[in-house]
Design a protein around this motif. Structure first.
Motif, PDB file in Angstrom:
ATOM      1  N   UNK A  18       0.833  -1.202   0.000  1.00 46.09           N
ATOM      2  CA  UNK A  18       0.000   0.000   0.000  1.00 46.09           C
ATOM      3  C   UNK A  18       0.875   1.262   0.000  1.00 46.09           C
ATOM      4  N   UNK A  19       1.950   1.250   0.770  1.00 43.23           N
ATOM      5  CA  UNK A  19       2.854   2.395   0.798  1.00 43.23           C
ATOM      6  C   UNK A  19       3.525   2.587  -0.559  1.00 43.23           C
ATOM      7  N   UNK A  20       3.921   1.507  -1.173  1.00 44.95           N
ATOM      8  CA  UNK A  20       4.552   1.575  -2.488  1.00 44.95           C
ATOM      9  C   UNK A  20       3.589   2.144  -3.525  1.00 44.95           C
ATOM     10  N   UNK A  21       2.360   1.713  -3.493  1.00 42.06           N
ATOM     11  CA  UNK A  21       1.357   2.218  -4.429  1.00 42.06           C
ATOM     12  C   UNK A  21       1.101   3.699  -4.183  1.00 42.06           C
ATOM     13  N   UNK A  22       1.061   4.104  -2.934  1.00 41.81           N
ATOM     14  CA  UNK A  22       0.846   5.511  -2.605  1.00 41.81           C
ATOM     15  C   UNK A  22       1.982   6.382  -3.136  1.00 41.81           C
ATOM     16  N   UNK A  25       1.671   6.657  -6.914  1.00 47.74           N
ATOM     17  CA  UNK A  25       0.613   7.581  -7.313  1.00 47.74           C
ATOM     18  C   UNK A  25       1.085   9.029  -7.189  1.00 47.74           C
ATOM     19  N   UNK A  26       1.833   9.331  -6.128  1.00 43.63           N
ATOM     20  CA  UNK A  26       2.374  10.678  -5.965  1.00 43.63           C
ATOM     21  C   UNK A  26       3.343  11.008  -7.095  1.00 43.63           C
ATOM     22  N   UNK A  27       4.197  10.068  -7.445  1.00 47.38           N
ATOM     23  CA  UNK A  27       5.161  10.278  -8.523  1.00 47.38           C
ATOM     24  C   UNK A  27       4.455  10.476  -9.860  1.00 47.38           C
ATOM     25  N   UNK A  28       3.395   9.731 -10.102  1.00 44.63           N
ATOM     26  CA  UNK A  28       2.632   9.890 -11.335  1.00 44.63           C
ATOM     27  C   UNK A  28       1.980  11.267 -11.372  1.00 44.63           C
ATOM     28  N   UNK A  32       2.694  14.093 -14.180  1.00 36.21           N
ATOM     29  CA  UNK A  32       1.615  14.683 -14.980  1.00 36.21           C
ATOM     30  C   UNK A  32       1.651  16.203 -14.902  1.00 36.21           C
ATOM     31  N   UNK A  33       1.903  16.758 -13.718  1.00 36.27           N
ATOM     32  CA  UNK A  33       1.993  18.208 -13.568  1.00 36.27           C
ATOM     33  C   UNK A  33       3.149  18.768 -14.377  1.00 36.27           C
ATOM     34  N   UNK A  34       4.288  18.095 -14.337  1.00 35.72           N
ATOM     35  CA  UNK A  34       5.440  18.554 -15.096  1.00 35.72           C
ATOM     36  C   UNK A  34       5.164  18.460 -16.600  1.00 35.72           C
TER      37      UNK A  34
END
Length: 66
Positions: A18-22, A25-28, A32-34
């Motif tokens: 779950x921590x890895x997925x979180x 998701x933050x990195x994605x 996307x913002x960049x």
């Protein structure tokens, strides 16, 4: 087999996943913002804005001799 040990190991594995997925998701989200910022920058025809984004440290100081 120790059922309590297996239960704890599975629980820890689930928390790690779950921590890895979180984090992923933050990195994605950041990527996307960049990407959106780069797309916006590339769609502008303002050459100085593009140059400033590429080299933001240039043009901030002027050396004067009197």
């Amino acid at each position: 087999m120790d059922i309590a040990f297996i239960s704890m190991a599975l629980s820890q594995s689930k928390v790690q996943q779950q921590a890895s997925i979180s984090v992923m998701k933050m990195a994605i989200g950041i990527a996307e913002q960049q990407g959106e910022a780069i797309h916006k920058l590339m769609s502008t025809s303002d050459v100085t804005a593009i140059q400033h984004a590429a080299q933001p440290h240039l043009g901030g100081n002027i050396d004067l001799k009197i």
